[in-house]
Design a protein around this motif. Structure first.
Motif, PDB file in Angstrom:
ATOM      1  N   THR A  27     -15.386 -26.666  -1.541  1.00 36.07           N
ATOM      2  CA  THR A  27     -13.850 -26.841  -2.261  1.00 36.07           C
ATOM      3  C   THR A  27     -13.035 -27.454  -1.253  1.00 36.07           C
ATOM      4  OG1 THR A  27     -13.347 -24.823  -0.975  1.00 36.07           O
ATOM      5  CG2 THR A  27     -14.152 -24.511  -3.075  1.00 36.07           C
ATOM      6  N   GLY A  28     -12.034 -28.197  -1.863  1.00 41.92           N
ATOM      7  CA  GLY A  28     -10.993 -28.850  -1.168  1.00 41.92           C
ATOM      8  C   GLY A  28     -10.635 -28.054  -0.114  1.00 41.92           C
ATOM      9  N   ARG A  29     -10.090 -26.936  -0.287  1.00 41.91           N
ATOM     10  CA  ARG A  29      -9.556 -26.204   0.857  1.00 41.91           C
ATOM     11  C   ARG A  29     -10.491 -25.904   1.942  1.00 41.91           C
ATOM     12  NH1 ARG A  29      -9.313 -21.112  -3.178  1.00 41.91           N
ATOM     13  NH2 ARG A  29      -9.491 -22.806  -4.571  1.00 41.91           N
ATOM     14  N   THR A  50       3.033 -28.118  -3.184  1.00 37.96           N
ATOM     15  CA  THR A  50       1.632 -27.996  -3.187  1.00 37.96           C
ATOM     16  C   THR A  50       1.020 -26.572  -3.883  1.00 37.96           C
ATOM     17  OG1 THR A  50      -0.426 -28.607  -2.008  1.00 37.96           O
ATOM     18  CG2 THR A  50       0.858 -27.259  -0.773  1.00 37.96           C
ATOM     19  N   CYS A  51      -0.324 -26.563  -3.810  1.00 37.66           N
ATOM     20  CA  CYS A  51      -1.035 -25.182  -4.224  1.00 37.66           C
ATOM     21  C   CYS A  51      -1.148 -24.370  -2.794  1.00 37.66           C
ATOM     22  CB  CYS A  51      -2.424 -25.730  -4.692  1.00 37.66           C
ATOM     23  SG  CYS A  51      -3.343 -24.491  -5.334  1.00 37.66           S
ATOM     24  N   VAL A  53      -3.263 -22.518  -2.329  1.00 38.05           N
ATOM     25  CA  VAL A  53      -4.672 -22.162  -1.706  1.00 38.05           C
ATOM     26  C   VAL A  53      -4.889 -23.101  -0.421  1.00 38.05           C
ATOM     27  CG1 VAL A  53      -5.792 -21.749  -3.844  1.00 38.05           C
ATOM     28  CG2 VAL A  53      -6.123 -24.044  -2.869  1.00 38.05           C
ATOM     29  N   MET A  54      -3.891 -23.930  -0.267  1.00 37.00           N
ATOM     30  CA  MET A  54      -3.846 -24.890   0.934  1.00 37.00           C
ATOM     31  C   MET A  54      -3.541 -23.897   2.165  1.00 37.00           C
ATOM     32  SD  MET A  54      -4.789 -27.785   0.302  1.00 37.00           S
ATOM     33  CE  MET A  54      -3.981 -28.687   1.615  1.00 37.00           C
ATOM     34  N   THR A  92      -0.087 -34.980  -0.127  1.00 31.34           N
ATOM     35  CA  THR A  92      -0.841 -34.881  -1.393  1.00 31.34           C
ATOM     36  C   THR A  92      -0.272 -35.971  -2.276  1.00 31.34           C
ATOM     37  OG1 THR A  92      -0.434 -32.334  -1.523  1.00 31.34           O
ATOM     38  CG2 THR A  92      -1.067 -33.459  -3.344  1.00 31.34           C
ATOM     39  N   ASP A 115      -4.498 -35.313   1.019  1.00 28.75           N
ATOM     40  CA  ASP A 115      -5.272 -34.396  -0.058  1.00 28.75           C
ATOM     41  C   ASP A 115      -5.077 -35.106  -1.179  1.00 28.75           C
ATOM     42  OD1 ASP A 115      -5.372 -32.579  -1.970  1.00 28.75           O
ATOM     43  OD2 ASP A 115      -4.052 -31.150  -1.291  1.00 28.75           O
ATOM     44  N   SER A 117      -6.815 -34.363  -3.736  1.00 29.89           N
ATOM     45  CA  SER A 117      -7.432 -33.511  -5.115  1.00 29.89           C
ATOM     46  C   SER A 117      -6.939 -33.879  -6.371  1.00 29.89           C
ATOM     47  CB  SER A 117      -6.967 -31.991  -4.634  1.00 29.89           C
ATOM     48  OG  SER A 117      -7.151 -31.382  -3.605  1.00 29.89           O
ATOM     49  N   PHE A 131      -9.486 -35.765   2.015  1.00 31.46           N
ATOM     50  CA  PHE A 131     -10.536 -34.997   1.199  1.00 31.46           C
ATOM     51  C   PHE A 131     -10.131 -35.031  -0.340  1.00 31.46           C
ATOM     52  CE2 PHE A 131      -7.974 -31.157  -0.045  1.00 31.46           C
ATOM     53  CZ  PHE A 131      -6.994 -31.385   0.987  1.00 31.46           C
ATOM     54  N   SER A 133     -11.248 -32.724  -4.373  1.00 30.78           N
ATOM     55  CA  SER A 133     -11.698 -31.395  -5.208  1.00 30.78           C
ATOM     56  C   SER A 133     -12.357 -32.222  -6.359  1.00 30.78           C
ATOM     57  CB  SER A 133     -10.566 -30.669  -5.223  1.00 30.78           C
ATOM     58  OG  SER A 133     -11.123 -29.578  -6.153  1.00 30.78           O
ATOM     59  N   ARG A 135     -13.430 -30.670  -9.212  1.00 35.04           N
ATOM     60  CA  ARG A 135     -13.218 -29.836 -10.568  1.00 35.04           C
ATOM     61  C   ARG A 135     -11.920 -30.220 -11.185  1.00 35.04           C
ATOM     62  NH1 ARG A 135     -10.890 -24.761  -9.670  1.00 35.04           N
ATOM     63  NH2 ARG A 135      -9.850 -24.796  -7.528  1.00 35.04           N
ATOM     64  N   LYS A 136     -10.915 -31.108 -10.526  1.00 39.48           N
ATOM     65  CA  LYS A 136      -9.743 -31.438 -11.131  1.00 39.48           C
ATOM     66  C   LYS A 136     -10.126 -32.796 -12.350  1.00 39.48           C
ATOM     67  CE  LYS A 136      -8.207 -28.149  -8.414  1.00 39.48           C
ATOM     68  NZ  LYS A 136      -8.378 -28.815  -6.920  1.00 39.48           N
ATOM     69  N   TRP A 273       3.045 -25.904  -9.086  1.00 39.56           N
ATOM     70  CA  TRP A 273       2.256 -24.940  -8.943  1.00 39.56           C
ATOM     71  C   TRP A 273       3.085 -23.660  -8.950  1.00 39.56           C
ATOM     72  CZ3 TRP A 273       1.784 -29.758  -6.657  1.00 39.56           C
ATOM     73  CH2 TRP A 273       0.673 -30.554  -6.705  1.00 39.56           C
TER      74      TRP A 273
HETATM   75  C1  LIG Z   1      -3.028 -30.254  -4.496  1.00 41.04           C
HETATM   76  C2  LIG Z   1      -4.056 -29.438  -4.229  1.00 41.04           C
HETATM   77  N1  LIG Z   1      -4.899 -29.407  -2.859  1.00 41.04           N
HETATM   78  C3  LIG Z   1      -5.952 -28.602  -2.837  1.00 41.04           C
HETATM   79  C4  LIG Z   1      -6.517 -27.826  -3.688  1.00 41.04           C
HETATM   80  C5  LIG Z   1      -7.697 -27.193  -3.255  1.00 41.04           C
HETATM   81  O1  LIG Z   1      -8.680 -27.562  -4.181  1.00 41.04           O
HETATM   82  P1  LIG Z   1     -10.168 -26.546  -4.218  1.00 41.04           P
HETATM   83  O2  LIG Z   1      -9.555 -25.588  -5.221  1.00 41.04           O
HETATM   84  O3  LIG Z   1     -11.343 -27.462  -4.460  1.00 41.04           O
HETATM   85  O4  LIG Z   1     -10.222 -25.635  -2.921  1.00 41.04           O
HETATM   86  C6  LIG Z   1      -5.795 -27.613  -4.824  1.00 41.04           C
HETATM   87  C7  LIG Z   1      -6.444 -26.932  -6.041  1.00 41.04           C
HETATM   88  O5  LIG Z   1      -6.919 -25.910  -6.048  1.00 41.04           O
HETATM   89  C8  LIG Z   1      -4.720 -28.633  -5.210  1.00 41.04           C
HETATM   90  O6  LIG Z   1      -3.917 -28.470  -6.185  1.00 41.04           O
END
Ligand SMILES: Cc1ncc(COP(=O)(O)O)c(C=O)c1O
Length: 315
Positions: A27-29, A50-51, A53-54, A92, A115, A117, A131, A133, A135-136, A273
């Motif tokens: 995953t991105g994170r 930002t999201c 999950v970071m 980002t 980032d 993503s 990095f 991600s 799936r986006k 987000w």
């Molecule tokens: C800006 C941003 N960075 C990082 C991520 C994390 O990517 P991942 O879900 O692949 O961990 C996301 C979304 O989940 C995101 O929107």
């Protein structure tokens, strides 16, 4: 021993991944975590916009962090002299339209993580940890690419993704609404995972994509929307020549109502987000972006007629 014969696996055309020289992760994170660990950073500067999950890797590694705001051109409002040796600044590439901002930052900010993503097609800049991600941008449930000059010596386990495909298969076989819960569940399954190597299944799907075609369609769709919506868009951006955006970001005063109207017309619009509402003041620019920015779909599934449908709901 290699298995020969018997039943078939899923058949897909075999091509090449877009980021062939990258480190492939789950995953991105987790790609973000990889950089934080490889570079032994102790403090992270993150955008408010930002999201959440970071924060997973930051909390897991018990690092200090601080947020910074952005201005109306998505540029950081930040005093870069604050960055000490073990600090790192995360930027980002918003919606894949901020290649210009990334270039400028790479010159003035010493410890930088990009980032991408939301900018799958933006190539990494030399020497800058970056990095992605997958799936986006594409129909995979996970998968990330990482460019860094410092590799960790650990042997990471390989991920398995086959249990996270239900929403992708279900949307194709039935419809999106019936599998929304499944999408949320599979999204949740990515939380708090260790760093893993990208699954063979995700990698195999990423080898089967026509990246040039997806790029062409995305760029055309973006331009179609931009031509019609530019005048009402409160965002002012200049798209770099080779940029391939994730969505068309439309910022309008009554974004919340328009979002409802789009959704009533089965045009599904994400909120980037929801966590930002909790992190910032109501009067901040980030609050406005979260509430009123409409990320309109422009992806490779759709041609001009669909863009015109979106336009007709908005104008
Ligand atoms: C800006 C941003 N960075 C990082 C991520 C994390 O990517 P991942 O879900 O692949 O961990 C996301 C979304 O989940 C995101 O929107």
């Amino acid at each position: 021993m290699k298995e020969i014969g018997g039943y078939f696996e899923l058949e897909l055309p075999k091509g090449k991944e877009y980021h062939q020289k990258a480190i492939r992760l789950n995953t991105g994170r987790n790609a973000f975590e990889y950089i934080l660990r490889a570079k032994s950073y102790t403090k992270v500067y993150l955008p408010y916009y930002t999201c959440d999950v970071m924060l997973e890797p930051i909390n897991k590694l018990n690092l200090k962090y601080d947020f910074y705001p952005i201005d109306s051109t998505f540029n950081p409002i930040f005093d870069f002299s604050l960055i000490k040796e073990n600090d790192v600044f995360v930027y980002t590439n918003y919606f894949g339209i901020c290649d210009g901002q990334v270039k400028i930052l790479s010159k003035k900010c010493k410890n930088l993580i990009i980032d991408n993503s939301q900018a799958f097609y933006s190539k990494p800049l030399s020497g800058i940890d970056t990095f992605y991600s997958a799936r986006k941008f594409f129909g995979v449930p996970d998968g990330a690419y990482l460019f860094t000059d410092k590799e960790l010596e650990e042997d990471f386990e390989r991920d398995f993704s086959y249990k996270r495909f239900e929403h992708l298969l279900g949307r194709m076989d039935v419809n999106a609404e019936s599998f929304y819960t499944s999408f949320k569940r599979n999204d949740k399954a990515l939380e708090n995972q260790p760093i893993k190597i990208m699954s063979k299944l995700t990698q195999r799907i990423l080898q089967s994509i026509d990246y040039e075609e997806a790029k062409r369609i995305r760029s055309n769709n973006f331009q179609t929307l931009h031509k019609s919506l530019e005048k009402m868009n409160l965002l002012n951006f200049e798209l770099e020549k080779n940029a391939v955006p994730m969505v068309y970001p439309l910022l309008i005063e009554n974004g919340l109502e328009e979002k409802k109207r789009l959704i009533e017309n089965k045009i599904f619009i994400a909120t980037y987000w929801p966590n930002v509402f909790r992190w910032v003041d109501k009067n901040s620019y980030e609050y406005k972006l979260t509430e009123s920015l409409l990320p309109l779909p422009i992806d490779q599934r759709y041609e001009k007629n669909v863009m015109n449908e979106i336009i007709s709901v908005l104008i």
